[in-house]
Write a protein that holds these residues in place. Structure first.
Motif, short mmCIF file in Angstrom:
data_model
loop_
_atom_site.label_atom_id
_atom_site.label_comp_id
_atom_site.label_asym_id
_atom_site.label_seq_id
_atom_site.Cartn_x
_atom_site.Cartn_y
_atom_site.Cartn_z
N GLU A 12 26.93 41.09 38.30
CA GLU A 12 25.56 40.59 38.47
C GLU A 12 24.65 40.99 37.31
O GLU A 12 23.83 40.22 36.86
CB GLU A 12 24.94 41.17 39.75
N ASN A 13 24.82 42.22 36.84
CA ASN A 13 23.95 42.74 35.79
C ASN A 13 24.41 42.38 34.39
O ASN A 13 23.68 42.59 33.43
CB ASN A 13 23.83 44.27 35.92
N ASN A 14 25.63 41.89 34.26
CA ASN A 14 26.16 41.55 32.95
C ASN A 14 27.12 40.37 33.08
O ASN A 14 28.32 40.55 33.28
CB ASN A 14 26.87 42.76 32.32
N PRO A 15 26.61 39.13 32.96
CA PRO A 15 27.47 37.96 33.13
C PRO A 15 28.55 37.82 32.04
O PRO A 15 29.45 36.99 32.17
CB PRO A 15 26.49 36.79 33.09
N ASP A 16 28.48 38.64 31.00
CA ASP A 16 29.51 38.62 29.95
C ASP A 16 30.73 39.46 30.35
O ASP A 16 31.70 39.52 29.61
CB ASP A 16 28.95 39.14 28.63
N ASN A 17 30.64 40.11 31.49
CA ASN A 17 31.71 40.95 32.01
C ASN A 17 32.31 40.24 33.22
O ASN A 17 31.68 40.18 34.27
CB ASN A 17 31.10 42.30 32.41
N VAL A 18 33.52 39.68 33.08
CA VAL A 18 34.12 38.89 34.15
C VAL A 18 35.54 39.35 34.47
O VAL A 18 36.19 40.01 33.65
CB VAL A 18 34.15 37.38 33.80
N ILE A 19 35.97 38.98 35.66
CA ILE A 19 37.36 39.19 36.09
C ILE A 19 37.88 37.86 36.58
O ILE A 19 37.22 37.17 37.36
CB ILE A 19 37.45 40.25 37.20
N PHE A 20 39.07 37.50 36.13
CA PHE A 20 39.70 36.26 36.58
C PHE A 20 40.40 36.53 37.91
O PHE A 20 41.02 37.56 38.09
CB PHE A 20 40.68 35.73 35.53
N GLY A 21 40.27 35.59 38.83
CA GLY A 21 40.71 35.78 40.20
C GLY A 21 42.17 35.57 40.49
O GLY A 21 42.53 35.27 41.62
N LEU A 22 43.03 35.74 39.53
CA LEU A 22 44.47 35.71 39.78
C LEU A 22 45.01 37.13 39.69
O LEU A 22 44.67 37.86 38.76
CB LEU A 22 45.18 34.85 38.73
N THR A 23 45.84 37.50 40.64
CA THR A 23 46.36 38.87 40.66
C THR A 23 47.86 38.87 40.43
O THR A 23 48.54 37.87 40.67
CB THR A 23 46.06 39.54 42.01
N ALA A 24 48.35 40.02 40.00
CA ALA A 24 49.78 40.23 39.84
C ALA A 24 50.15 41.50 40.59
O ALA A 24 49.75 42.60 40.20
CB ALA A 24 50.13 40.38 38.36
N ALA A 25 50.87 41.34 41.68
CA ALA A 25 51.29 42.49 42.48
C ALA A 25 52.73 42.84 42.12
O ALA A 25 53.60 41.97 42.04
CB ALA A 25 51.19 42.17 43.96
N THR A 26 52.96 44.12 41.85
CA THR A 26 54.30 44.61 41.55
C THR A 26 54.54 45.87 42.36
O THR A 26 53.61 46.50 42.84
CB THR A 26 54.47 44.94 40.05
N GLU A 27 55.81 46.23 42.49
CA GLU A 27 56.17 47.45 43.22
C GLU A 27 57.04 48.33 42.34
O GLU A 27 58.02 47.86 41.75
CB GLU A 27 56.92 47.08 44.51
N GLU A 28 56.65 49.58 42.24
CA GLU A 28 57.41 50.58 41.48
C GLU A 28 57.57 51.81 42.36
O GLU A 28 56.58 52.36 42.85
CB GLU A 28 56.65 51.00 40.20
N ASP A 29 58.80 52.22 42.59
CA ASP A 29 59.08 53.42 43.39
C ASP A 29 58.35 53.40 44.73
O ASP A 29 57.78 54.40 45.18
CB ASP A 29 58.71 54.69 42.61
N GLY A 30 58.34 52.24 45.39
CA GLY A 30 57.74 52.12 46.70
C GLY A 30 56.23 51.98 46.72
O GLY A 30 55.63 51.87 47.78
N GLU A 31 55.60 51.98 45.56
CA GLU A 31 54.14 51.84 45.46
C GLU A 31 53.79 50.44 44.96
O GLU A 31 54.32 50.00 43.95
CB GLU A 31 53.55 52.88 44.49
N VAL A 32 52.87 49.78 45.66
CA VAL A 32 52.41 48.46 45.24
C VAL A 32 51.19 48.64 44.34
O VAL A 32 50.31 49.45 44.62
CB VAL A 32 52.03 47.59 46.46
N ASN A 33 51.17 47.89 43.25
CA ASN A 33 50.03 47.89 42.33
C ASN A 33 49.62 46.46 42.05
O ASN A 33 50.46 45.55 42.04
CB ASN A 33 50.38 48.61 41.02
N VAL A 34 48.33 46.27 41.82
CA VAL A 34 47.79 44.93 41.59
C VAL A 34 47.00 44.95 40.28
O VAL A 34 46.08 45.75 40.11
CB VAL A 34 46.86 44.50 42.75
#
Length: 168
Positions: free
Chosen positions: A107-129
């Motif tokens: 909201e405070n900085n429109p030049d700072n964005v995140i694209f809404g596609l995620t990549a979920a992976t699992e390493e040693d039983g832990e999920v990360n996105v």
């Protein structure tokens, strides 16, 4: 004295550039080189990737950074590369299918964005996105591609959230 000029390119073209730069820097390049860039990013530094010549012949500097504060487990190059490969594949597939990728901005900085596609992976039983974010504010003097791990629990289906235990 050179002045910064602001220009807008279509989102799909920008994402194509970003995906290609990330692919070349981490998935296509020699492992030792990619690992050195990863180490710098894991230490909290923004790393220069390359300069891209635009259609008007202007040069745009691209940097890359990593926010791994929400990473679960032990972050190493293999886990990072696996997350990035999944993210690049997701973005590439969406671009080829001409899908509309949501963009979330600060909201405070429109030049700072995140694209809404995620990549979920699992390493040693832990999920990360992992997601791709961008800081394109003119004060930076460059475009920073931000690879960011998000809290994976916010993506868990309701059925996977542990129910409250009944009181006897």
């Amino acid at each position: 004295m050179a002045q910064n000029q602001s220009q807008t390119i279509p989102r799909d073209k920008f994402l194509t550039i970003a995906v290609n730069l990330l692919y070349k820097a981490f998935l296509e390049s020699r492992r030792a080189e990619a690992k050195n860039v990863f180490r710098d990013m894991a230490a909290g530094r923004s790393v220069h990737l390359t300069n891209v010549q635009m259609e008007d012949r202007s040069q745009v500097r691209f940097d890359v950074a990593l926010d791994h504060t929400e990473f679960r487990g032990k972050l190493n190059f293999g886990a990072f590369r696996s997350s990035l490969a999944m993210l690049v594949a997701q973005l590439s597939d969406a671009l080829r299918a001409e899908k509309d990728i949501k963009v979330f901005s600060d909201e405070n900085n429109p030049d700072n964005v995140i694209f809404g596609l995620t990549a979920a992976t699992e390493e040693d039983g832990e999920v990360n996105v992992m997601v791709l974010g961008v800081d394109s504010s003119e004060t930076r003097g460059s475009i920073e591609l931000r690879l960011q791990y998000l809290d994976p629990e916010q993506f868990a289906p309701e059925s996977e959230v542990a129910p409250a235990s009944p009181q006897a």
